[in-house]
Design a protein around this motif. Structure first.
Motif, mmCIF file in Angstrom:
data_model
loop_
_atom_site.group_PDB
_atom_site.id
_atom_site.type_symbol
_atom_site.label_atom_id
_atom_site.label_comp_id
_atom_site.label_asym_id
_atom_site.label_seq_id
_atom_site.Cartn_x
_atom_site.Cartn_y
_atom_site.Cartn_z
ATOM 1 N N GLU A 1 0.125 8.942 -6.546
ATOM 2 C CA GLU A 1 0.929 9.079 -5.332
ATOM 3 C C GLU A 1 1.696 10.407 -5.326
ATOM 4 O O GLU A 1 1.885 11.020 -4.261
ATOM 5 N N ALA A 2 2.126 10.853 -6.498
ATOM 6 C CA ALA A 2 2.787 12.159 -6.582
ATOM 7 C C ALA A 2 1.820 13.271 -6.208
ATOM 8 O O ALA A 2 2.200 14.249 -5.549
ATOM 9 N N HIS A 3 0.557 13.119 -6.631
ATOM 10 C CA HIS A 3 -0.475 14.081 -6.224
ATOM 11 C C HIS A 3 -0.569 14.137 -4.701
ATOM 12 O O HIS A 3 -0.586 15.221 -4.095
ATOM 13 N N ARG A 4 -0.638 12.963 -4.094
ATOM 14 C CA ARG A 4 -0.798 12.898 -2.636
ATOM 15 C C ARG A 4 0.370 13.582 -1.915
ATOM 16 O O ARG A 4 0.173 14.331 -0.957
ATOM 17 N N ARG A 5 1.577 13.297 -2.394
ATOM 18 C CA ARG A 5 2.756 13.900 -1.747
ATOM 19 C C ARG A 5 2.731 15.414 -1.878
ATOM 20 O O ARG A 5 3.043 16.138 -0.926
ATOM 21 N N ALA A 6 2.356 15.898 -3.060
ATOM 22 C CA ALA A 6 2.344 17.340 -3.295
ATOM 23 C C ALA A 6 1.271 18.025 -2.442
ATOM 24 O O ALA A 6 1.505 19.092 -1.858
ATOM 25 N N ILE A 7 0.091 17.408 -2.373
ATOM 26 C CA ILE A 7 -0.995 17.975 -1.563
ATOM 27 C C ILE A 7 -0.621 17.948 -0.083
ATOM 28 O O ILE A 7 -0.869 18.907 0.663
ATOM 29 N N ARG A 8 0.006 16.847 0.340
ATOM 30 C CA ARG A 8 0.421 16.710 1.751
ATOM 31 C C ARG A 8 1.400 17.830 2.128
ATOM 32 O O ARG A 8 1.362 18.347 3.250
ATOM 33 N N ALA A 9 2.246 18.216 1.193
ATOM 34 C CA ALA A 9 3.242 19.244 1.469
ATOM 35 C C ALA A 9 2.649 20.651 1.424
ATOM 36 O O ALA A 9 3.012 21.510 2.231
ATOM 37 N N ALA A 10 1.720 20.878 0.489
ATOM 38 C CA ALA A 10 1.205 22.239 0.287
ATOM 39 C C ALA A 10 -0.104 22.515 1.019
ATOM 40 O O ALA A 10 -0.288 23.584 1.596
ATOM 41 N N ARG A 11 -1.028 21.551 0.991
ATOM 42 C CA ARG A 11 -2.346 21.727 1.602
ATOM 43 C C ARG A 11 -2.745 20.409 2.277
ATOM 44 O O ARG A 11 -3.637 19.701 1.811
ATOM 45 N N PRO A 12 -2.093 20.052 3.384
ATOM 46 C CA PRO A 12 -2.322 18.739 4.001
ATOM 47 C C PRO A 12 -3.773 18.491 4.397
ATOM 48 O O PRO A 12 -4.216 17.338 4.430
ATOM 49 N N GLU A 13 -4.533 19.545 4.690
ATOM 50 C CA GLU A 13 -5.928 19.360 5.083
ATOM 51 C C GLU A 13 -6.796 18.853 3.933
ATOM 52 O O GLU A 13 -7.904 18.344 4.152
ATOM 53 N N LEU A 14 -6.270 18.938 2.697
ATOM 54 C CA LEU A 14 -7.035 18.490 1.532
ATOM 55 C C LEU A 14 -6.733 17.043 1.142
ATOM 56 O O LEU A 14 -7.418 16.484 0.287
#
Length: 218
Positions: A192-205
């Motif tokens: 879930e931490a991965h998801r939050r970080a990706i959502r913030a930095a590269r949401p398209e991924l």
């Protein structure tokens, strides 16, 4: 079995194949007892139709059916299961597997002879199974490029060197693809931490991460 081979096409595969054939002491000439078609998939049928009927004809495509070699009946397919680059030579064929598709024992023997001459490990592949087989090959090779590009993008966003990923990817292969990491450990909090970080930095991924996480969990 073949003394003269006509290698048609000088792209990444054709150039490596021609060089290996010459290494094995086999002549590469236009009038060979085997015409080996090494052109893009959508050009195979046209090239085959332009060849005189009589000598053996084969192609090296992974996805193209044998019917592309009509009207020839002395025919087979040998697909080197490998990725090729012009920066390297015939050694790219060493130890790779080769998918053999052939009608009848004589064609199968011809394909296996060529596979061994090229340094490939032959296995038989049914013509109807080619699309599924090629999909698996594309996932293993082409999508590895995509995964590296995505991971490198995340590394750059984090301020980490993307080149550091290569030893990690190589060791994963060397370890026979043994799964490690948070999903293997059942660590949902980290995922879930991965998801939050990706959502913030590269949401398209994030959708790609979710699909891969689900497939990995299964």
């Amino acid at each position: 079995m073949f003394e003269v081979v006509n290698v048609i096409g000088s792209g990444r595969v054709g150039s490596a194949v021609a060089a290996r054939v010459r290494e094995r002491g086999i002549d590469v000439e236009p009038d060979g007892d085997l015409a080996l078609i090494c052109v893009p998939d959508d050009a195979i049928a046209e090239v085959a139709r332009a060849l005189p009927v009589g000598p053996w004809v084969a192609h090296v495509s992974g996805a193209t059916p044998l019917t592309a070699l009509d009207p020839h009946r002395r025919r087979f397919s040998l697909h080197p299961l490998q990725t090729f680059t012009r920066a390297r030579g015939p050694e790219q064929l060493d130890g790779a597997w080769g998918a053999v598709t052939a009608d009848g024992d004589e064609a199968r023997a011809a394909a296996r002879w060529l596979a061994e001459a090229l340094g490939l490990r032959p296995f038989e592949l049914d013509d109807a199974s080619r699309p599924l087989y090629h999909a698996g090959a594309a996932i293993a090779s082409n999508y590895l490029v995509t995964l590296h590009a995505v991971a490198a993008d995340l590394f750059r966003a984090a301020g980490a060197p993307p080149e550091a990923l290569v030893p990690l990817m190589e060791r994963t292969i060397e370890n026979d693809f043994e799964l490690t990491g948070p999903i293997e450990r059942g660590d949902r909090e980290t995922v879930e931490a991965h998801r939050r970080a990706i959502r913030a930095a590269r949401p398209e991924l994030e959708p790609l991460y979710d699909v891969l996480a689900e497939a990995t969990a299964r």
